[in-house]
Design an enzyme around this catalytic site. Structure first.
Site, short mmCIF file in Angstrom:
data_model
loop_
_atom_site.label_atom_id
_atom_site.label_comp_id
_atom_site.label_asym_id
_atom_site.label_seq_id
_atom_site.Cartn_x
_atom_site.Cartn_y
_atom_site.Cartn_z
N LYS A 280 0.29 -1.28 -0.25
CA LYS A 280 0.19 0.32 0.15
C LYS A 280 1.30 1.23 0.14
O LYS A 280 0.72 2.23 -0.15
CB LYS A 280 -0.76 -0.04 0.93
CG LYS A 280 -1.88 -0.88 0.34
CD LYS A 280 -3.35 -0.67 1.72
CE LYS A 280 -4.59 -1.55 1.27
NZ LYS A 280 -4.01 -2.32 2.10
N GLU B 64 -9.22 7.39 3.64
CA GLU B 64 -10.53 6.49 3.61
C GLU B 64 -9.31 5.59 4.12
O GLU B 64 -8.95 5.09 3.54
CB GLU B 64 -11.87 5.82 2.97
CG GLU B 64 -11.28 4.71 2.66
CD GLU B 64 -9.52 4.66 0.98
OE1 GLU B 64 -9.47 6.41 0.71
OE2 GLU B 64 -9.58 3.90 0.70
N SER C 106 2.14 -9.96 -0.79
CA SER C 106 1.90 -8.10 -0.80
C SER C 106 1.80 -7.30 1.16
O SER C 106 2.18 -6.17 0.03
CB SER C 106 -0.41 -8.37 -1.07
OG SER C 106 -0.89 -8.81 -0.14
C1 LIG Z 1 -5.06 -3.85 1.66
C2 LIG Z 1 -4.28 -5.28 1.05
C3 LIG Z 1 -5.14 -5.80 0.69
C4 LIG Z 1 -5.48 -5.69 -0.78
O1 LIG Z 1 -5.74 -4.58 -1.47
P1 LIG Z 1 -5.65 -4.89 -3.04
O2 LIG Z 1 -6.32 -2.74 -2.82
O3 LIG Z 1 -6.53 -5.64 -3.51
O4 LIG Z 1 -4.21 -4.95 -3.41
C5 LIG Z 1 -3.54 -7.10 -0.06
N1 LIG Z 1 -3.04 -7.45 1.03
C6 LIG Z 1 -2.35 -6.74 1.99
C7 LIG Z 1 -1.34 -6.96 3.00
C8 LIG Z 1 -3.53 -5.45 1.98
O5 LIG Z 1 -2.51 -5.11 3.20
#
Ligand SMILES: *Cc1c(COP(=O)(O)O)cnc(C)c1O
Length: 400
Positions: free
Chosen positions: A94, A116, A382
């Site tokens: 993010k 948000e 992610s």
């Molecule tokens: C917020 C988040 C997501 C989901 O958001 P996307 O916009 O679909 O990437 C996925 N993994 C993590 C670690 C997050 O914090």
């Protein structure tokens, strides 16, 4: 892939029949100003040089592409590589978007940014970007979410942000988004709205995709260096869709299997999930046309996932488009499968993944076992799981 040849989105933000700008008249000037500024700065050498430097020295890019040998051996199929977005500053992808939008806001002459947040991840990333860029920051958060995520509320305040509770409606993310949009409409002269995923009215889905596409650009170079060829399969979890499109985007012209993994919660039949493709239909929600969990009268349904980041009723419009073109497949992992993958990756590789990312790992385990040993999968990790450890302990009935 059914070819289109056209470049998406068009200048009004349409990805085929999806996307667009479904907002009140009063918000249009803000979106048009942002679209103009983004189109200018994305070609601006100074902006890009500053962004690259921050990606390197602040976020810690490039992130490694790591061959998960132990997991690969255990499954006994395809080689599994992990793109380590969990190693980014603040613990997830993010920050790639939050830093870039903060820098853009500063270039636009804004003195204040708003955001948000649901679980607090995007709020923390934005508060971080604001601290770095020297901007004022206000984060809207449902009061129910504030109670559940009090640590992230404190974290944002430490970073200098004002956290404003939203106590109307469901007291969660979708009401926080509405409040942020209201604030933006009133304060656009000095304020930029940092939206956290590849969703919402144009230009957000395009801009957030572009800012996250650094993930796939790096991964493409890294896998070519490590293996001398492109991977056979890419896997990423899909909340709003930013980390997945961030990985996939650089590979869209290649013949590669791509799988987006949504939150299956307690299963589709239970109704307690956030699998918009398996359980939803086309609708308009929070600024764009997309897939949506809704009842037959168009009322937005409640969602459930063990991972807060995937727990949202709609999904980025570009995903709907790429699914229609049969470029990306979408599936889901249940809470239980994600929790198993969370533990599996922790004890085979010594990497505790975010519960969101664990959905992608769960799918990788399924897919890898049926693929030959010479084939290659890249999984987007992610985020890291530190934020989820307490929740997982609770689910397992362990008192800390
Ligand atoms: C917020 C988040 C997501 C989901 O958001 P996307 O916009 O679909 O990437 C996925 N993994 C993590 C670690 C997050 O914090």
């Amino acid at each position: 892939m059914k070819n289109t040849g056209e470049k998406v989105p068009d200048n009004k933000g349409h990805f085929g029949q999806y996307g667009g700008r479904f907002v009140p008249e009063t918000l249009m000037p803000a979106l048009i100003e942002l679209d103009k500024a983004y189109n200018k700065y994305k070609k601006d050498k100074n902006f890009l040089a500053e962004l690259v430097l921050l990606q390197k020295d602040y976020i810690g890019r490039q992130t490694p592409l790591y061959l998960a040998k132990n997991l690969t051996e255990l499954i006994g199929g395809a080689k599994i590589y992990l793109k380590r977005e969990d190693l980014c500053h603040t613990g997830a992808h993010k920050i790639n978007n939050a830093i870039a939008q903060s820098l853009l806001a500063k270039k636009m002459g804004k003195t204040r940014i708003i955001a948000e947040t649901g679980a607090g991840q995007h709020g923390v990333a934005t508060a971080t970007g604001a601290a770095l860029a020297g901007l004022q920051c206000e984060v809207y958060m449902g009061t129910d979410d504030m109670k559940r995520q009090s640590l992230n509320v404190f974290r944002m305040r430490l970073l200098g942000a004002k956290v404003t509770g939203v106590s109307i409606g469901s007291k969660t993310l979708k009401d926080a988004i509405n409040e942020a949009l209201r604030d933006w409409t009133a304060n656009v002269h000095n304020t930029h709205y940092v939206l956290g995923t590849a969703f919402g009215p144009h230009p957000y889905p395009m801009m957030v995709r572009d800012f996250q596409s650094v993930i796939g650009k790096e991964a493409r170079k890294q896998i070519l260096k490590a293996e001398g060829r492109l991977p056979d399969c890419l896997i990423a979890c899909v909340g709003g869709g930013s980390n997945s499109i961030g990985l996939f985007y650089a590979f869209l012209k290649d013949k590669i299997r791509m799988i987006g993994v949504e939150a299956g919660g307690h299963g589709i039949r239970s109704g307690k999930h956030a699998a918009r493709f398996a359980g939803g239909s086309i609708g308009v929600f929070q600024g764009c046309k997309s897939y949506l969990l809704q009842d037959k009268d168009g009322n937005v349904l409640g969602t459930h996932s063990v991972s807060a980041g995937l727990d949202y009723a709609s999904v980025g419009p570009e995903h709907c488009y790429l699914r229609e073109l049969e470029k990306i497949e979408y599936t889901y992992a249940t809470d239980k499968e994600a929790l198993n993958a969370f533990e599996l990756l922790s004890n085979t590789e010594g990497i505790i993944p975010a519960l969101e990312s664990a959905h992608a790992v769960a799918e990788a385990v399924k897919v890898a076992s049926s693929m030959p040993k010479k084939s290659i999968i890249i999984v987007n990790l992610s985020g890291r799981g530190d934020k989820d450890v307490e929740q997982v302990a609770k689910i397992k009935g362990i008192t800390l």
